[in-house]
Design an enzyme around this catalytic site. Structure first.
Site, PDB file in Angstrom:
ATOM      1  N   ARG A   1      29.399  30.651  40.629  1.00  0.00           N
ATOM      2  CA  ARG A   1      28.506  31.557  39.923  1.00  0.00           C
ATOM      3  C   ARG A   1      29.031  31.727  38.501  1.00  0.00           C
ATOM      4  NH1 ARG A   1      29.493  33.540  45.052  1.00  0.00           N
ATOM      5  NH2 ARG A   1      27.646  33.816  46.393  1.00  0.00           N
TER       6      ARG A   1
ATOM      7  N   LYS B   1      31.676  36.877  45.199  1.00  0.00           N
ATOM      8  CA  LYS B   1      30.709  37.822  45.758  1.00  0.00           C
ATOM      9  C   LYS B   1      31.189  38.280  47.131  1.00  0.00           C
ATOM     10  CE  LYS B   1      25.736  38.380  46.330  1.00  0.00           C
ATOM     11  NZ  LYS B   1      24.411  37.709  46.215  1.00  0.00           N
TER      12      LYS B   1
ATOM     13  N   HIS C   1      22.463  29.913  36.633  1.00  0.00           N
ATOM     14  CA  HIS C   1      22.486  29.917  38.095  1.00  0.00           C
ATOM     15  C   HIS C   1      21.731  28.728  38.678  1.00  0.00           C
ATOM     16  CE1 HIS C   1      23.783  32.171  41.580  1.00  0.00           C
ATOM     17  NE2 HIS C   1      22.618  31.996  42.159  1.00  0.00           N
TER      18      HIS C   1
ATOM     19  N   ARG D   1      24.019  26.033  39.801  1.00  0.00           N
ATOM     20  CA  ARG D   1      24.615  26.237  41.126  1.00  0.00           C
ATOM     21  C   ARG D   1      23.648  25.753  42.214  1.00  0.00           C
ATOM     22  NH1 ARG D   1      28.003  29.625  44.460  1.00  0.00           N
ATOM     23  NH2 ARG D   1      26.836  30.805  46.013  1.00  0.00           N
TER      24      ARG D   1
ATOM     25  N   HIS E   1      29.018  31.193  50.908  1.00  0.00           N
ATOM     26  CA  HIS E   1      28.021  31.939  51.663  1.00  0.00           C
ATOM     27  C   HIS E   1      28.624  32.448  52.970  1.00  0.00           C
ATOM     28  CE1 HIS E   1      24.478  29.699  49.545  1.00  0.00           C
ATOM     29  NE2 HIS E   1      24.948  30.701  48.840  1.00  0.00           N
TER      30      HIS E   1
ATOM     31  N   TYR F   1      18.451  25.467  50.792  1.00  0.00           N
ATOM     32  CA  TYR F   1      18.459  24.234  50.008  1.00  0.00           C
ATOM     33  C   TYR F   1      17.916  23.047  50.790  1.00  0.00           C
ATOM     34  CZ  TYR F   1      21.323  27.092  46.970  1.00  0.00           C
ATOM     35  OH  TYR F   1      21.766  28.104  46.162  1.00  0.00           O
TER      36      TYR F   1
END
Length: 341
Positions: free
Chosen positions: A155, A180, A288, A291, A314, A323
């Site tokens: 990120r 995150k 972003h 990414r 994630h 994706y």
């Protein structure tokens, strides 16, 4: 009768100084967030939403407001301001934090405030040719930052907060700290970026040496490390890989300390946006998006989705699954009957 030289309460101005005033509500919110190690961006967002909420209700204190006022503010954001569902939910999260954590009010209606439903959108993904054209319009640190976003899947803030010690040239790895969810992870260091990164570190070292010579060179350290290791803030390993062009006063330091921060995210966002405009790309491009393109192109190359999940950081593989929908050709991988005519 002898008169005393001591000042009377009326004559002594200090006598009128009462007890110290309690901190203002927004200062209480800032202190609460900092005590719990929230990032400065979260702090700024939460303070801004609470300030807007108070102004929206004509400077009334939140203690005097209830579910109707909260609903009215959130509805105003959606219906009048036209904000997205995620932005509306961000405002709600700030208000919930204020009432539950700062004001310590146990109000059952807080959990009943309507949560805006965030629509499921497919991410914007660039083709390899579009990525190549975009990077070709950038140069210097902006090119390197954008290349890292595409080459590692980081990120934007993870990239800008990268410290010298977390670049592992020998192992071809980059350690992402406090990503995150406050989680660490390891991602790949592209071979093509090793020499550009070494050159960037040389430039950053020269900047750090100049700061040290001028009596500065101290960098912000996470949490209580500055207290535990007082000299670490000047150590080379803790410096930013992408230092800002100028020093500034750290808003969280007490007393105020002048330090060199990292490059501001707005600078990168502006550079990427302008680069996309010059390539005449019709897609909405932001940092972003690189990414998203990293993840999609890895899956296109046949990498396992669990591997991509770990590289992206994630928590749930279902987040990474989005994706796979981008990979479906022709809608669902089918051939239109029109093409059979």
């Amino acid at each position: 009768m002898e008169t005393s030289d001591a000042a009377t309460p009326e004559e002594d101005g200090a006598a009128f100084i009462g007890p110290p005033r309690p901190p203002r509500l927004l200062d209480q919110l800032r202190t609460h967030l900092r005590t719990r190690h929230y990032s400065i961006r979260t702090e700024q967002l939460y303070v801004d939403w609470v300030r807007r909420f108070i102004r929206f209700h004509e400077m009334r204190h939140p203690r005097d407001l209830g579910p109707g006022e909260v609903e009215a503010f959130l509805s105003h954001l959606a219906e009048v301001r036209g904000v997205s569902a995620s932005t509306q939910n961000q405002a709600k999260a700030a208000l919930l934090y204020l009432y539950k954590q700062v004001l310590d009010l146990s109000l059952p209606w807080l959990d009943e405030v309507v949560q805006a439903k965030t629509p499921k959108r497919l991410p914007v993904v660039l083709t390899e040719r579009e990525v190549r054209d975009l990077l070709g319009q950038l140069n210097g640190p902006m090119w390197l930052i954008a290349s890292l976003l595409y080459g590692t899947g980081m990120r934007l803030m993870e990239c800008l907060r990268l410290r010298v010690k977390d670049v592992e040239f020998a192992r071809r790895e980059i350690v992402v700290r406090e990503g995150k969810g406050n989680k660490d992870r390891v991602t790949v260091l592209p071979e093509n970026l090793i020499e550009p990164l070494r050159a960037q570190l040389s430039r950053a070292k020269a900047v750090h040496d100049r700061d040290l010579a001028a009596g500065f060179g101290d960098v912000h350290l996470p949490h209580a490390l500055a207290v535990k290791y007082p000299k670490s803030g000047r150590a080379w390993g803790w410096q930013w890989v992408f230092p800002a062009a100028a020093r500034s006063v750290d808003p969280r330091s007490e007393p105020r300390v002048e330090r060199r921060h990292h490059v501001q995210p707005e600078s990168v966002q502006r550079a990427v946006r302008e680069a996309a405009r010059r390539t005449e790309c019709a897609k909405p491009v932001s940092p972003h998006v690189l990414r998203h393109s990293f993840a999609t192109h890895l899956l296109q190359s046949g990498y396992d989705i669990r591997t991509v999940q770990e590289l992206l950081g994630h928590s749930d593989v279902s987040t990474t699954m989005i994706y796979t929908h981008v990979l479906n050709r022709g809608g669902r991988g089918i051939r239109s009957p029109l093409d059979a005519l």
